[in-house]
Motif scaffolding. Structure first.
Motif, mmCIF file in Angstrom:
data_model
loop_
_atom_site.group_PDB
_atom_site.id
_atom_site.type_symbol
_atom_site.label_atom_id
_atom_site.label_comp_id
_atom_site.label_asym_id
_atom_site.label_seq_id
_atom_site.Cartn_x
_atom_site.Cartn_y
_atom_site.Cartn_z
ATOM 1 N N ILE A 18 0.852 -1.186 0.000
ATOM 2 C CA ILE A 18 0.000 0.000 0.000
ATOM 3 C C ILE A 18 0.892 1.242 0.000
ATOM 4 N N ASP A 19 0.628 2.209 -0.892
ATOM 5 C CA ASP A 19 1.397 3.447 -0.967
ATOM 6 C C ASP A 19 1.060 4.329 0.231
ATOM 7 N N CYS A 20 2.058 4.599 1.033
ATOM 8 C CA CYS A 20 1.889 5.419 2.248
ATOM 9 C C CYS A 20 2.755 6.669 2.189
ATOM 10 N N THR A 21 3.057 7.180 0.983
ATOM 11 C CA THR A 21 3.972 8.329 0.853
ATOM 12 C C THR A 21 3.407 9.568 1.533
ATOM 13 N N LEU A 22 2.113 9.834 1.355
ATOM 14 C CA LEU A 22 1.519 11.014 1.954
ATOM 15 C C LEU A 22 1.443 10.927 3.467
ATOM 16 N N LEU A 23 1.513 9.705 3.993
ATOM 17 C CA LEU A 23 1.429 9.515 5.446
ATOM 18 C C LEU A 23 2.811 9.399 6.068
ATOM 19 N N ALA A 24 3.884 9.645 5.285
ATOM 20 C CA ALA A 24 5.261 9.489 5.777
ATOM 21 C C ALA A 24 5.842 10.838 6.158
ATOM 22 N N GLU A 25 6.699 10.833 7.171
ATOM 23 C CA GLU A 25 7.395 12.045 7.641
ATOM 24 C C GLU A 25 8.872 11.703 7.791
ATOM 25 N N TRP A 26 9.698 12.330 6.916
ATOM 26 C CA TRP A 26 11.145 12.062 6.932
ATOM 27 C C TRP A 26 11.788 12.770 8.121
ATOM 28 N N LYS A 27 12.555 12.010 8.892
ATOM 29 C CA LYS A 27 13.241 12.577 10.060
ATOM 30 C C LYS A 27 14.741 12.729 9.824
ATOM 31 N N SER A 28 15.365 11.692 9.294
ATOM 32 C CA SER A 28 16.807 11.704 9.060
ATOM 33 C C SER A 28 17.123 10.619 8.034
ATOM 34 N N PRO A 29 18.358 10.566 7.547
ATOM 35 C CA PRO A 29 18.706 9.511 6.590
ATOM 36 C C PRO A 29 18.572 8.097 7.151
ATOM 37 N N SER A 30 18.325 7.980 8.451
ATOM 38 C CA SER A 30 18.185 6.645 9.042
ATOM 39 C C SER A 30 16.848 6.453 9.746
ATOM 40 N N LYS A 31 15.891 7.386 9.582
ATOM 41 C CA LYS A 31 14.632 7.277 10.328
ATOM 42 C C LYS A 31 13.499 7.925 9.552
ATOM 43 N N ILE A 32 12.369 7.207 9.472
ATOM 44 C CA ILE A 32 11.137 7.712 8.867
ATOM 45 C C ILE A 32 9.980 7.299 9.766
ATOM 46 N N VAL A 33 9.048 8.222 10.007
ATOM 47 C CA VAL A 33 7.844 7.935 10.784
ATOM 48 C C VAL A 33 6.656 7.977 9.824
ATOM 49 N N ALA A 34 5.768 6.944 9.876
ATOM 50 C CA ALA A 34 4.648 6.866 8.942
ATOM 51 C C ALA A 34 3.477 6.166 9.611
ATOM 52 N N ARG A 35 2.334 6.211 8.938
ATOM 53 C CA ARG A 35 1.144 5.455 9.344
ATOM 54 C C ARG A 35 0.824 4.440 8.253
ATOM 55 N N THR A 36 0.375 3.245 8.696
ATOM 56 C CA THR A 36 0.102 2.177 7.744
ATOM 57 C C THR A 36 -1.233 2.392 7.065
ATOM 58 N N GLY A 37 -1.337 1.828 5.871
ATOM 59 C CA GLY A 37 -2.582 1.881 5.128
ATOM 60 C C GLY A 37 -3.424 0.635 5.371
ATOM 61 N N ALA A 38 -4.380 0.447 4.481
ATOM 62 C CA ALA A 38 -5.307 -0.675 4.641
ATOM 63 C C ALA A 38 -4.710 -1.944 4.052
ATOM 64 N N GLY A 39 -3.529 -2.298 4.466
ATOM 65 C CA GLY A 39 -2.901 -3.517 4.009
ATOM 66 C C GLY A 39 -3.168 -4.665 4.963
ATOM 67 N N LYS A 40 -3.207 -5.846 4.439
ATOM 68 C CA LYS A 40 -3.463 -7.014 5.275
ATOM 69 C C LYS A 40 -2.381 -8.045 5.007
ATOM 70 N N GLY A 41 -2.098 -8.778 6.051
ATOM 71 C CA GLY A 41 -1.054 -9.776 5.956
ATOM 72 C C GLY A 41 0.327 -9.177 6.124
ATOM 73 N N LYS A 42 1.325 -10.025 6.060
ATOM 74 C CA LYS A 42 2.701 -9.597 6.231
ATOM 75 C C LYS A 42 3.299 -9.199 4.892
#
Length: 940
Positions: free
Chosen positions: A45-69
């Protein structure tokens, strides 16, 4: 070419969750900045709009309506599509109508259909707790936990209302202890129920038709009985009303639940919108924060993203928020434009600001506006520098003039003989005397002006030039035009930039010319010359030779640095002409200054003679003369002769300059002769030296004050003549050849002519000094000879028998010995030359006196021969053809002697030699290279 350093996800926290879960992604190369992050997929699931870049080693985001691993894939501009070593498991939770959810949940499978307002149920619903198999599990075996079931079925659920329902999960969770036969029976039950559910209402009516008809008959009979018992006739209507009231009451009771459900649905939808488009709603605040932090790239990146998503939206709330975003962007654009025109920015800051404004599609041409602003700033700095130093020069001249006037009045009062008291005289002489030339010890204002002016050019012009090059090299997008072949440079303003550069370079060069070469601007109109600055006339002589090479070196260094920028031919010629003219002026000025310094050496004469075996006796002046010339040649070699790459030759390639320089070198070599001549014939008094030597040191001033008290320190004329004769000979034989050799080594041409002219000048001076000295020394001897010869009324005719050499001759010899001692004490090499001329004068005078005698007596003839023989044999070492001729004439004038006379002559002559043996040592054949100590000769 494959991208470098692709993103790699190595960790995620938490590792599972329902849609909308806030997760933290960690890894490597996750983007250089927020603009570099272009994609993020979680479980597909594309979660680009829900992503917030923090540093070259860290990103904070929210998951979409994906199911399973699934995998977590990060995509960046710099690294491309990445990979991961961990995954995230998404699952759905059953959300009730009154529960909050971060995402939209389809409740068609979890909410009963008859709960929909205004709808009636078409079939009796199943109870949630009803077992679809119709069996019970009453075993004692412990049931499996949810964690164990998740381990067996990682992407499944035991809830039949969910899409990922797993029968295996359900059987292990609810019927783990059931036997196989029970499960078969349950399957049969479930099939029957499914068949019944598939038949629908018509099948139910058909299979229960008898029962339904019985029910209808029963209802008819009941209605009739109600009608028969209806005494008031309207009871049925009352029953209907009551039923309707009951129905309304029931609907009212359930309406609150339905309302809460509708409100929950609206709230859920609103939350979903806010979550999905929170980027836009938070954008104004985030922009303000990023502007305060100076993260302009993030602001521009966010604006571009919002512009691409919402610029053509029809949603009113989105339009309202986007309008606020545009308002803040306009303010941000104005702030960047104001900062761009700030002249304190570095080149990198200017390029960044231009890039920001270009990305924001700023109106106009920010890069060109920055160039114009920088040009005006540099011009303003140059003009302020000129005005400040010109005013400082005027103020300094006025201050020095006032101080000099006050000092002159103070010195007049101090020298006035008010009192003869020793104490008052001591106080007056001990008072420090103001020197009006002390201002010369300060750094000249023009020197500081050149230093400041070049600093301004070196600090500002290279950045201005580099900014112009970046403008036309296509570094700024706004200076490019898109064509079918790609990007094309905008050269419409290329001529304007060349003109701006030439204007700055020309202004700099003319400011320098106005200070050091004002005559080079004489062809310009007066209005133009005024723009370049008018320096006080009194300041023209301020920049002496000691400072001028420093100024030329400063200008040449500046010109070399600016020329390395690959300037246009026009600007480069302006700079090269400036450096060429300054070097030429420096060469002429240094040579003229050296000539003046050499001529002024007479003020530094101490009359202290130093004697050595090679040079004889000389003063310090020849060494000072050679030092002045050597220092001048060295300065000229560094400033004029040595050329930097790209510089034209000043001396060797320009015939007029070469000719002028040769004349000045010749004058420099000849200048020392005038100094020696002036010292010999008209030496300056101590007061004269004080008034003319503005640069005299404290020690020389004290020495001059001592000379005022003791005028005997100044040698007599004859001693000055022999000292200057020795200095002249040393300069001619030693100093001038060494100077010529030094000039030849440094590449000066036509030095043979200069050497020949100098040798002729010093030869003439040598002749003049020598003849004057011989005249000074021989005239007193010759003038005293005749009176001494006839002292006591001596007569050659009636004189008594001779008893020895007469005293007049001894006095003459002693005078000649004094001349010999004086010359030998200063320069032994001149003894033979001087004594020969003095001897000739003495012998000629003796011969003249002999010729003037009317007649000789017998004794007079012996006496005359004795005197002549004594003189002849004494000065034999200095004899010349002229001397021999004079002696011959004198002996011919004397009558011949008898044998007795000759015998007496020889005896008396021997007695004379024996008696004056020690004095006559001065007349031995010592020659020029005689090494006899001065002690013996001074004793003579």
């Amino acid at each position: 070419m494959a991208p470098k350093n692709p993103p790699l996800v190595t960790g995620v926290s938490p590792k599972e969750g329902p849609p909308g879960t806030r997760i933290t992604i960690r890894g490597e190369n996750l983007g250089l900045d927020a603009r570099d992050l272009v994609g993020l997929k979680i479980c597909g699931i594309d979660c680009t709009l829900l992503a917030e870049w923090k540093s070259p080693s860290k990103i904070v985001a929210r998951t979409g309506a994906g199911k399973g691993k699934g995998d977590i894939i990060v995509v960046t501009k710099s690294g491309g599509k990445g990979s991961c070593t961990v995954g995230f498991r998404g699952y759905f939770l059953q959300i009730g109508p009154l529960q909050e959810s971060a995402v939209w949940i389809d409740e068609s499978q979890t909410v009963r259909a008859n709960l929909d307002h205004g709808r009636t149920a078409t079939a009796a619903p199943l109870k949630e707790e009803e077992d679809p198999l119709g069996i019970s599990d009453e075993g004692d075996k412990v049931k499996m936990t949810e964690e164990e079931l998740l381990e067996l079925f990682p992407e499944a659920s035991g809830n039949m209302s969910l899409e990922n329902f797993s029968p295996g999960w359900y059987l292990l969770e609810n019927h783990q202890n059931a036997s196989f036969e029970d499960l078969k029976a349950g399957l049969t039950y479930m099939k029957r129920k499914a068949a019944q559910r598939s038949e629908g209402p018509i099948t139910v009516v058909r299979s229960n038709l008898t029962a339904i008809l019985d029910c209808l008959d029963s209802l008819t009979e009941t209605y009739k009985k109600f009608g028969a018992d209806d005494i008031r006739v309207n009871s049925m209507d009352s029953y209907a009303v009551l039923l309707m009231q009951a129905k309304s009451c029931a609907d009212g009771l359930f309406q609150e639940v339905l309302g809460r459900k509708d409100k929950a649905d609206s709230t859920r939808n609103a939350l979903n919108v806010l979550t999905k488009f929170r980027f836009l709603f938070h954008l104004p605040l985030n922009m303000e924060r990023n502007i305060q932090k100076g993260d302009y790239n993030m602001v521009i990146n966010d604006f571009e993203k919002a512009k691409s998503l919402f610029v053509e939206t029809d949603v009113k709330v989105f339009k309202k928020v986007y309008k606020e975003v545009e308002r803040r962007i306009n303010n941000f654009r104005d702030m960047l434009h104001k900062r761009l025109l700030d002249t304190n920015n570095t080149l990198d800051e200017q390029k960044k600001l231009i890039g920001y404004l270009t990305s924001l599609e700023c109106q106009g041409d920010p890069a060109w506006e920055c160039l114009e602003s920088q040009q005006n700033h540099i011009i303003e700095l140059l003009e302020d520098c000129r005005d400040d130093h010109v005013e400082a020069e005027k103020s300094a001249i006025q201050t020095d003039a006032i101080s000099a006037k006050n000092s002159s009045q103070s010195n007049t009062l101090r020298r006035k003989p008010v009192s003869t008291s020793p104490g008052l005289i001591f106080l007056s002489s001990a008072r420090p005397e103001f020197n009006a030339s002390n201002w010369r010890d300060r750094t000249p204002q023009k020197v500081m002006f050149v230093e400041d002016l070049t600093d301004i050019m070196l600090e500002n012009f290279p950045d201005f030039w580099k900014l112009g090059q970046a403008y036309f090299s296509g570094e700024f997008n706004r200076t490019r035009e898109v064509s079918e072949k790609g990007f094309k440079s905008d050269t419409s303003k290329h001529g304007k930039l060349k003109q701006m550069i030439a204007e700055l370079v020309g202004l700099f060069a003319n400011f320098v010319r106005a200070a050091f070469l004002p005559e080079s601007l004489e062809n310009l109109p007066d209005s133009e010359r005024l723009k370049f600055g008018v320096w006080p006339a009194a300041s023209k002589s301020v920049v002496q030779g000691t400072w001028l090479p420093h100024c030329v070196r400063t200008i040449r260094s500046c010109v070399s640095t600016l020329a390395s920028l690959d300037l246009t031919a026009e600007s480069l010629n302006i700079l090269q002409d400036l450096a060429f003219d300054l070097r030429t002026n420096c060469m002429f000025t240094l040579l003229k200054q050296a000539i003046a310094d050499v001529k002024g050496l007479y003020n530094k004469q101490t009359w202290s003679v130093e004697t050595d075996d090679e040079c004889g006796g000389t003063t310090q002046l020849p060494a000072l003369f050679e030092n002045i010339v050597s220092e001048t040649v060295q300065h000229l070699h560094e400033v004029v002769v040595l050329n930097k790459p790209g510089e034209p030759e000043v001396y060797f390639s320009q015939r007029p300059i070469q000719k002028e320089a040769t004349l000045l070198c010749t004058s420099l070599l000849q200048a020392f002769s005038s100094c020696l001549e002036q010292l010999a014939f008209s030496p300056p008094s101590s007061k004269h030296a004080e008034s003319n030597n503005g640069h005299a040191s404290k020690q020389i001033a004290e020495r001059q004050m001592e000379m005022e008290d003791d005028e005997d320190n100044l040698p007599s004329l004859d001693k000055r003549l022999i000292i200057m004769l020795s200095d002249c000979n040393h300069a001619q034989e030693v100093v001038i050849p060494r100077i010529i050799d030094n000039l030849n080594r440094h590449g000066y041409v036509e030095m043979n002519k200069a050497a020949k002219a100098a040798q002729n000048t010093y030869a003439e001076l040598d002749k003049k000094l020598f003849e004057s000295y011989v005249e000074q020394k021989s005239d007193p001897i010759i003038g005293a000879m005749e009176p001494s010869m006839y002292r006591g009324r001596f007569s050659w005719k009636t004189c008594p028998p001779p008893t020895g050499v007469r005293n007049y001759l001894k006095e003459n010899l002693m005078s000649m010995i004094e001349v010999h001692a004086e010359v030998f004490s200063i320069s032994p090499m001149f003894v033979s030359r001087v004594m020969s001329k003095v001897t000739e004068a003495v012998v000629e005078e003796v011969t003249r006196l002999i010729h003037c005698v009317d007649s000789f007596g017998a004794h007079g003839a012996v006496q005359a021969c004795l005197d002549l023989r004594a003189l002849q044999e004494t000065v034999a070492v200095y004899a010349s053809a002229r001397t021999d001729s004079s002696f011959k004439e004198a002996f011919q004038r004397i009558p011949s002697l008898s044998n007795e006379g000759n015998q007496l002559l020889e005896n008396l002559l021997t007695e004379f030699k024996s008696g004056m043996k020690f004095q006559l040592m001065c007349f031995r054949n010592i020659g020029v290279d005689n090494r006899t100590s001065k002690r013996d000769h001074s004793s003579c």
